[in-house]
Design a protein around this motif. Sequence first.
Motif, PDB file in Angstrom:
ATOM      1  N   SER A 407       0.835  -1.208   0.000  1.00 43.81           N
ATOM      2  CA  SER A 407       0.000   0.000   0.000  1.00 43.81           C
ATOM      3  C   SER A 407       0.865   1.251   0.000  1.00 43.81           C
ATOM      4  CB  SER A 407      -0.917   0.016   1.229  1.00 43.81           C
ATOM      5  OG  SER A 407      -1.857  -1.022   1.173  1.00 43.81           O
ATOM      6  N   SER A 410       1.996   2.162  -3.466  1.00 46.56           N
ATOM      7  CA  SER A 410       0.921   2.117  -4.468  1.00 46.56           C
ATOM      8  C   SER A 410       0.936   3.307  -5.427  1.00 46.56           C
ATOM      9  CB  SER A 410      -0.449   2.031  -3.783  1.00 46.56           C
ATOM     10  OG  SER A 410      -0.668   3.175  -2.978  1.00 46.56           O
ATOM     11  N   THR A 416       6.360  -0.513  -7.816  1.00 45.46           N
ATOM     12  CA  THR A 416       5.470  -1.663  -8.009  1.00 45.46           C
ATOM     13  C   THR A 416       5.942  -2.532  -9.169  1.00 45.46           C
ATOM     14  OG1 THR A 416       3.526  -0.547  -7.088  1.00 45.46           O
ATOM     15  CG2 THR A 416       3.117  -2.342  -8.631  1.00 45.46           C
ATOM     16  N   CYS A 453       0.294  -6.174  -6.437  1.00 42.62           N
ATOM     17  CA  CYS A 453       0.967  -5.389  -7.480  1.00 42.62           C
ATOM     18  C   CYS A 453       0.011  -5.071  -8.631  1.00 42.62           C
ATOM     19  CB  CYS A 453       2.186  -6.147  -8.005  1.00 42.62           C
ATOM     20  SG  CYS A 453       3.568  -6.219  -6.846  1.00 42.62           S
ATOM     21  N   ASN A 456      -2.259  -2.330  -7.633  1.00 43.64           N
ATOM     22  CA  ASN A 456      -1.556  -1.042  -7.709  1.00 43.64           C
ATOM     23  C   ASN A 456      -1.455  -0.540  -9.143  1.00 43.64           C
ATOM     24  OD1 ASN A 456      -1.171  -1.070  -4.959  1.00 43.64           O
ATOM     25  ND2 ASN A 456       1.027  -1.438  -5.020  1.00 43.64           N
TER      26      ASN A 456
END
Length: 547
Positions: A407, A410, A416, A453, A456
């Motif tokens: 998080s 993100s 990511t 992932c 994100n």
Amino acid sequence: MADSVTFFFSLNVKFSHLFLPCFARNETPSLNIIQMSLQACLDECMEALDLFLNNHFSESLDKLRPRAKESMYHALIYATVLEMQAMMTFQHDDIVHAGKTMKSAQEVCQRPSPQLHAEVCYAECLLHRAALTFLQDENMVSFIKGGIKVRNSYLIYKELHAFVQSDTTFRGPNHKHLEGGVSFGIGAFNLTLSLFPARILKLLEFAGFSGDKEFGISQLFTGATSHTLRSMLCALLLLCFYTFLSFILGTGEGEVEEAEQLLKPFRLRYPRAVALFEDGCKAQQAWKQFHHMCYWELMWCFTFKRHWKMAYFYADLLSQESRWSKAMYVYMKAAYLSMLPDTESRPFGDNEVDLFRQVPTYKQKIAGKSPPTEKFAIRKARRYKASNPIRLPVPVLEMMYMWNGFSMISKQPELTEGMMETLLEAERTLQAAPENEYSVDDTCVILLLKGLCLKNQGQMQAAEDCFRQIYSSEKKLKFDHYLVPNALLEMSLLYIDTGRKEQAIKLLQKAKNNYKEYSMESRTQFRVHAALTKLKADTNVRAFVSR
């Protein structure tokens, strides 16, 4: 006014044990003398606190020590500084010494003094002593004693808050410090209690506790934005909530803008409190334990960048210098080394297999229990006991999830993307290896992290598919049973983001009620509670949540 007088009288009766020595000696010091003395004490304590927050630790203690046996505020702040030091060193002798000093401060609060100020200092001493009791001893008697201290502190704060709210005519020159103390106590209790899952909160409510998150935050904000003795304590607690607790125990959104706004005036008042963690280590050398917090953050910063050796370096520093969680630090050292290619040299001649095997030897107890992260690390390290251990696929990224790191990155697409590359490589390695007893569990670990992932990256359907595969593998899992409730939690958060709130509630209720006795259960339950609380705030789904 009559009601407030009656209330004040009842307050005196309830807590008269604090002031019996004064009445027994027939001492009635004049209000002017007390007020002048109180003003001087508060001014000097504010100066000492400024010294402390500008990294002049010894000078701060030197200013407080001479009057710590006679002034309640000097005694409280002096003991609080020693408590902070004890909690950082985690040395038994330091904890015992801090506990004795705080008890002495509590006794100072029972002497003749401005009564309401004495009450709020007394309540604060109780709270600090409870924390030290939990750290110092592991037996049930200590837990009960600590719990009684916490409850008594809470009740005093409630009474004082009611009185301050009921009588707006009582406003002495130092009233803002009194209000700041009450705001800190009431705010801290309400915010902390509001974070607990419902089943724990029901037990606490039976014991007389209650928690309102928004009320707690408003009280702490009021305390933080007023220039009083407790303003920094209020600000620190809020900053901890905005930048740490809301990530670790919440839905991972954080309140970075609020934190930055809150910090502005303090950065002006304390210009040496530098922003960068590296500079934080250079800012002072008196209390090396402050460095450990910087090391911890730097370790994760390099983790997010996939600089495994640099992250290992800070984990190594922590394992050598910090007493807080050697099992965790040694596990992270081993985890970082396991992320390196077999052909790459290991720093300091360390070997990840040997380090993983050492992890259980550093097990400890805090407040009578082993920290959940240590339990998790020890369980994961067990597979390295075998003479030919089967390596963990992505132990760093798995622990990163436990601290809600996905998080945190993100809004950084490149970070990511890097994590996804690492996961795809681990997935290929796992698929190419012979099947073993850990294969399903390892596959599901990678699926959970891949799903995060993908979420994100905005690939919601692909992320949902990953979480669903874990749920469908529930009966095949042998070791990592935490994966299923966490997959349900992550899928529910995905549903919230995509507007499917009723479906999210069903998954959250399933994660909350259907799974027990798994790794890091309390942290997962805290996050489930935070998600349900967030949904309750939506009037369109409030009735559905409460079913």
